[in-house]
Scaffold this active site. Structure first.
Site, PDB file in Angstrom:
ATOM      1  N   ASP B  95      66.808 -14.989  78.898  1.00  0.00           N
ATOM      2  CA  ASP B  95      67.125 -13.761  78.570  1.00  0.00           C
ATOM      3  C   ASP B  95      66.866 -13.514  77.428  1.00  0.00           C
ATOM      4  OD1 ASP B  95      68.992 -12.163  78.875  1.00  0.00           O
ATOM      5  OD2 ASP B  95      70.435 -12.374  79.697  1.00  0.00           O
ATOM      6  N   ASN B 330      69.554 -15.424  72.284  1.00  0.00           N
ATOM      7  CA  ASN B 330      68.577 -15.874  71.872  1.00  0.00           C
ATOM      8  C   ASN B 330      67.252 -15.113  71.228  1.00  0.00           C
ATOM      9  OD1 ASN B 330      70.040 -17.239  73.829  1.00  0.00           O
ATOM     10  ND2 ASN B 330      69.450 -16.459  75.882  1.00  0.00           N
ATOM     11  N   MET B 381      86.566 -15.953  80.395  1.00  0.00           N
ATOM     12  CA  MET B 381      87.449 -15.199  80.934  1.00  0.00           C
ATOM     13  C   MET B 381      88.316 -15.373  80.478  1.00  0.00           C
ATOM     14  SD  MET B 381      85.834 -13.987  84.764  1.00  0.00           S
ATOM     15  CE  MET B 381      86.306 -15.391  84.670  1.00  0.00           C
ATOM     16  N   HIS B 404      77.807 -19.633  69.698  1.00  0.00           N
ATOM     17  CA  HIS B 404      77.343 -18.671  70.385  1.00  0.00           C
ATOM     18  C   HIS B 404      78.473 -18.448  70.998  1.00  0.00           C
ATOM     19  CE1 HIS B 404      76.139 -20.636  73.558  1.00  0.00           C
ATOM     20  NE2 HIS B 404      75.277 -19.486  74.054  1.00  0.00           N
ATOM     21  N   LYS B 480      83.119  -8.512  85.649  1.00  0.00           N
ATOM     22  CA  LYS B 480      82.332  -9.666  85.429  1.00  0.00           C
ATOM     23  C   LYS B 480      80.963  -9.615  86.625  1.00  0.00           C
ATOM     24  CE  LYS B 480      80.452 -13.849  86.589  1.00  0.00           C
ATOM     25  NZ  LYS B 480      79.820 -13.198  87.341  1.00  0.00           N
TER      26      LYS B 480
END
Lengths: 133, 481
Positions: B95, B330, B381, B404, B480
């Site tokens: 990603d 990333n 969360m 991160h 989400k």
């Protein structure tokens, strides 16, 4: 399933390399989909050229992941037409998934080379692949 | 790991003697209590493996949110010299430019609470999310080339934001030297329908409320002025486009390893010299994916502003949903850092790590030049997220990098076995956190219990001096993915 903190690992068995590759594909679809009723409306030939058996297994799964993400194609039956240590040609039968009929369980980004391993024993093959999800 | 040596309260070293082939030591930022859980899986082994990369300088580093990845650990930072060093797609991951963007508002929790459900519904409707989500943008082939070269600026040109947003984005939301000709047809096919979508997994869109402000002067430059103020955090990346870029180039690198006589302990670390054709093409394609991700977050930002404007019946320009910052988690970047006392051009791989440049750095826009770069660090969360700022020490110690996020403790499958998604939603509701998702079962994978406590992670980075806490926010509502 193999425990891996970030991702999902799968362990696959097969009587021979051909069966191993087919079972790896089934394992992938069981993670992607709740697929009990895939029909055979689409036929697609998938060819993979790799440097050895382990990369062949990973690259094969990545071909299927691409076809699922880009074209929503999922396959339920495979005819291996050619198989060497570095080359696989498979005729794949399946369909374009439809959210009304197929529940997509998760996105899989890729199959990774990390800890990818094929073990040969007297009763066949066992392999392990980690999927990035 | 018996060889692990404690350097001080927050740092641990894996000496070069641990494994023949390591070119530099490993350096792990962690507290006493964290190191036990880190030692339980393969993450430290991965720190040692990264130290094999040709041209690596300093140390193979891991931030305190380190956990087991593939090739690189998540939370890994490694710098390789441009001259003679390699670039490894595994050091960025699938990603590419997965990152976070924070917006501030003039609204308070009291303003938002009565309309929270309505707001979440509107956001859920306006921002495509979930497994296999397709974007609302329908770019043409020509558009996609512009997106890959221009990044967030493309979206701004379409009316999805302003120059102010670009000024508050790492690299202005556009990495130069992105070359679409290094990108495969497949990546384009996979990425084209997904521009402007959140995706699934750990991606989310969160409405937060400021709970603590630690450095009011710095916070005020960011537009964070008081406790109770509402913020919006967007977490997503380059979707299938980035995944395919990584897959394509890893295959190329796999073959390059033999050609360049590179010895690696893990195939997922496959790499090639930065100046080789394989290395240059990967970087050119990776930059396209980074730009795709910035464009994606820019489009989503626009729909967030529209959603707030709808629900509160205030024109978007009067809502003051100003962008605080946008960071990549990333990425691999060519930067100049001091190596053994000499300024050197290096490729900094940040795999689950954030750039944390200090005040005065030339890469920062005017707005942040005096205070340093905002660092956005989401927790899970149910807990907190932190807004921090880069430091001079990070420049010297970690190639300008910090953590991160919280970092996983539990695998996704273990979380699904141990926790029910509905229970997670219920527990969050009891704490006045509302979750909207298309997949309740998947909430289990993102439950608080599956993650380290972000506050413990922050104690380490603050204590070690590689960033400073500016503010802390807690979630009120979560979409989400």
């Amino acid at each position: 399933m193999v425990a891996h903190t970030a991702d999902i690992g799968v362990r696959i068995h097969g009587g021979d390399m051909e069966e191993l590759l087919v079972n790896a594909a089934h394992a992938l679809y069981s993670i992607l989909l709740r697929a009990t009723d895939l029909t055979e409306r689409v036929e697609r030939v998938v060819t993979v050229d790799s440097s050895d058996e382990e990369t062949l297994l990973v690259d094969w799964l990545n071909e299927l992941i691409y076809l699922f993400d880009a074209e929503r194609l999922a396959f339920s039956r495979f005819q291996i037409e050619q198989l060497t240590e570095c080359r696989l040609q498979a005729r794949c039968f399946g369909e374009r998934t439809d959210t009304a009929r197929h529940e997509v369980l998760r996105d899989v980004k890729a199959a990774t080379y990390h800890m990818a391993h094929i073990h040969r024993a007297t009763d066949g093959y066992t392999a392990q692949v980690i999927l990035d999800v | 790991m018996a060889e692990l040596q404690r350097l001080d309260e927050y740092r641990w070293e894996i000496p070069v003697s641990y494994k023949p082939g390591m070119r530099v030591p490993g350096l792990v930022y962690a507290s006493d209590s964290m190191i036990e859980s880190i030692e339980r899986d393969q993450a430290l082994e991965q720190v040692a493996n990264v130290a094999f990369l040709p041209g690596i300088v300093g140390q193979s580093m891991a931030m305190p949110d380190i956990h087991w990845g593939y090739g690189f650990p998540i939370g890994g930072v490694a710098a390789t010299t441009v001259k003679g060093g390699v670039v490894s797609p595994g050091g960025v991951g699938y990603d590419i430019n997965c990152g976070v963007r924070l917006l501030r508002s003039d609204l308070t929790a009291a303003d938002v609470l009565p309309r929270l459900s309505q707001l979440l519904e509107r956001l859920f409707h306006n921002v495509p999310s979930g497994v296999g989500s397709r974007g609302r943008i329908k770019p043409s082939q020509r558009d996609i080339s512009s997106i890959l070269v221009e990044g967030a600026a493309w979206a701004v040109k379409q009316g999805f934001g302003s120059q102010d947003d670009l000024d508050a984005t790492e690299d202005g939301g556009c990495m130069p030297e992105a070359d679409p000709s290094a990108v495969s047809e497949r990546a384009l096919t996979r990425g084209l329908p997904q521009v402007g979508s959140l995706g699934s997994g750990n991606h989310f869109l969160e409405i937060q409320v400021v709970r603590d402000i630690f450095e009011p002067e710095v916070a005020s430059v960011m537009g964070i002025e008081r406790e109770g103020q509402v913020l919006v955090l967007i977490h997503t990346g380059s979707r299938g486009f980035g995944h395919q870029v990584c897959t394509d180039h890893l295959r190329v690198m796999e073959r390059a390893v033999a050609r360049y006589d590179i010895v690696l302990p893990d195939r997922q670390l496959a790499c090639a010299p930065i100046t080789s054709t394989e290395g240059r093409e990967y970087l050119a394609a990776m930059r396209c994916a980074a730009n795709y991700a910035w464009c994606n977050r820019q489009c989503i930002t626009h729909w967030v502003r529209e959603s707030f404007a709808d629900v509160f019946a205030i024109p978007p320009e009067r809502l003051a949903l100003r962008q605080v910052y946008d960071v990549a988690h990333n990425i691999a970047k060519i930067e100049r850092h001091s190596v053994e006392g000499r300024e050197t051009e290096v490729c900094v791989h940040r795999k689950g790590a954030t750039r944390a440049f200090p005040a005065g750095h030339r890469a920062l826009s005017e707005r942040y030049r005096a205070v340093g770069q905002p660092v956005l660090i989401p927790g899970d969360m149910g807990r907190s997220s932190y807004i921090a700022v880069g430091t001079e020490l990070a420049m010297r110690a970690t190639f300008g990098s910090t953590c991160h996020g919280a970092g996983r403790l539990m695998s996704r499958s273990a979380a699904r076995r141990a926790i029910r998604g509905q229970d997670v939603a219920d527990a969050l509701r009891r704490r006045s956190i509302t979750v909207r998702t298309a997949d309740v079962a998947a909430l289990a994978e993102e439950a608080s219990e599956a993650y380290k406590d972000i506050s413990d992670v922050m104690d380490v980075v603050q204590g070690a001096g590689i960033c400073r806490r500016v503010a802390r926010a807690e979630p009120m509502g979560v979409i989400k993915g």
